[in-house]
Enzyme design. Sequence first.
Site, PDB file in Angstrom:
ATOM      1  N   HIS A 148      27.694  29.638  42.605  1.00 51.78           N
ATOM      2  CA  HIS A 148      28.151  28.673  43.486  1.00 51.78           C
ATOM      3  C   HIS A 148      27.064  27.860  44.149  1.00 51.78           C
ATOM      4  CE1 HIS A 148      30.331  27.222  46.789  1.00 51.78           C
ATOM      5  NE2 HIS A 148      31.508  27.345  46.412  1.00 51.78           N
ATOM      6  N   ASP A 182      26.329  38.070  46.470  1.00 53.18           N
ATOM      7  CA  ASP A 182      27.371  36.941  47.174  1.00 53.18           C
ATOM      8  C   ASP A 182      28.560  37.620  46.726  1.00 53.18           C
ATOM      9  OD1 ASP A 182      28.899  34.918  47.787  1.00 53.18           O
ATOM     10  OD2 ASP A 182      28.062  33.468  46.562  1.00 53.18           O
ATOM     11  N   GLN A 202      33.800  36.176  46.236  1.00 49.90           N
ATOM     12  CA  GLN A 202      34.997  36.452  45.564  1.00 49.90           C
ATOM     13  C   GLN A 202      35.159  38.105  45.119  1.00 49.90           C
ATOM     14  OE1 GLN A 202      37.124  34.015  44.458  1.00 49.90           O
ATOM     15  NE2 GLN A 202      35.784  32.443  45.095  1.00 49.90           N
ATOM     16  N   LYS A 236      38.535  33.873  52.511  1.00 49.60           N
ATOM     17  CA  LYS A 236      39.062  34.496  51.016  1.00 49.60           C
ATOM     18  C   LYS A 236      39.809  35.912  51.145  1.00 49.60           C
ATOM     19  CE  LYS A 236      35.480  31.684  48.905  1.00 49.60           C
ATOM     20  NZ  LYS A 236      36.258  30.636  48.593  1.00 49.60           N
ATOM     21  N   CYS A 276      32.394  23.616  42.913  1.00 48.90           N
ATOM     22  CA  CYS A 276      31.283  24.006  43.651  1.00 48.90           C
ATOM     23  C   CYS A 276      29.977  24.664  42.686  1.00 48.90           C
ATOM     24  CB  CYS A 276      31.225  24.453  44.663  1.00 48.90           C
ATOM     25  SG  CYS A 276      32.108  23.615  46.161  1.00 48.90           S
TER      26      CYS A 276
END
Length: 411
Positions: A127, A205, A208, A231, A369
């Site tokens: 991303h 990261d 998600q 999220k 993104c």
Amino acid sequence: MSSIDMLDRFAALRSRFPILSETVHGRPLVFLDSAASSQKPDCVIEAMMHAMQHQYANIHRGLHWMSERTTEAYESVRTQVARFLNAPDRHEVIFTRNSTEAINLVAHSYGALLKPGQAVLISELEHHSNLVPWQMLRDRAGIELRVAPITETGDLDLEAYESLLADGRVGLVAITHMSNVLGTLTPAKTLARLAHQYGAKILLDGSQSAVHRAIDVQDLDADFFVCTGHKLYGPTGIGVLWARSALLNAMPPFLGGGEMIETVSFAKSSWATIPHKFEAGTPPIIEVIGLGAALSFMEELGAASIAAHENALVAYTRDVLGGSEGVRLIGSPAEQGGVVSFIVEGAHPHDLAVLLDRQGIAIRAGQHCAEPLIRRLGLTATARASFGVYTTRDDIDALVKGVARARQMLV
């Protein structure tokens, strides 16, 4: 429990999400854009409203009852986040605005410890939030930026990844734990092992992954882990950075101001201990309380059940949507979270998204993104369906029928 029973159990959760009773263009809402931002259960909405109505005050410095009560509520969420991530020390949990700010914090503060000639290694899956901060560090500090390629299936190329580490110049690996475009779940433990073998630290990261899989930063052997509240069925404006205490203690502050100081004079200032060293100014008090309610909601469901539910949905979607005329699924990673990207022959993803919206179906269309990844795939955009705990087989069936109707209009 069978996959059908699992889906039925999670379908019953829809009543916990008030917005899912809304209609769009006179049709029941089918929400398939959870990777961008998830919907909020009643407990999150109620917790935030309760805090504003009954106990709001600024925290940490106040000596009155309201401030002490709100401080306790705020700091209890730090403990809750540490449990959610299986962090060894609650003081290693830093509250930020989102994952983007968390990554920028690391790029600024840990990046200050890297030397010219060292490198940061990312991947083609990233991303923009895990790409642009490292470009800025490269341009500011003379750090090399390396990019690990992916395979044709959308998995990380592990052989190429290791070769980029082999000269020992990589100071930090910063890599997604789950792609927001392909749903690829990267082999984080292997990535961490190889990074450490060649002398690098690793940032995962988890923007998600944290909502789709159980996270154990100790088992992953990560050095940094970031995730974002909106999220995780929580509010916007709240994110999390977890990092090993030795690293946080060595890093300079990211922002200066109130709360992050120990002493201040006109000559110099000294810094507070972690986590407050990295939490300058009035924090997102109500948002943190909302995040705590969201994590309680997820803990109630259980990470294993959430993963099983979404695995069943991904398999069903790949079967029925992937088998639809004119539809091509993008990527086939070895392990895939609740994100499915696709294109429809003869239909631009933006046009498809508009026509689906007219049927009450919300998907995402564009570059997500992740422009370099979309270009690597030889595309200009994709359509993306992404799932939450409230997603059902009926939602997927509605998507398949909606795509067929849209294709009839566009092709």
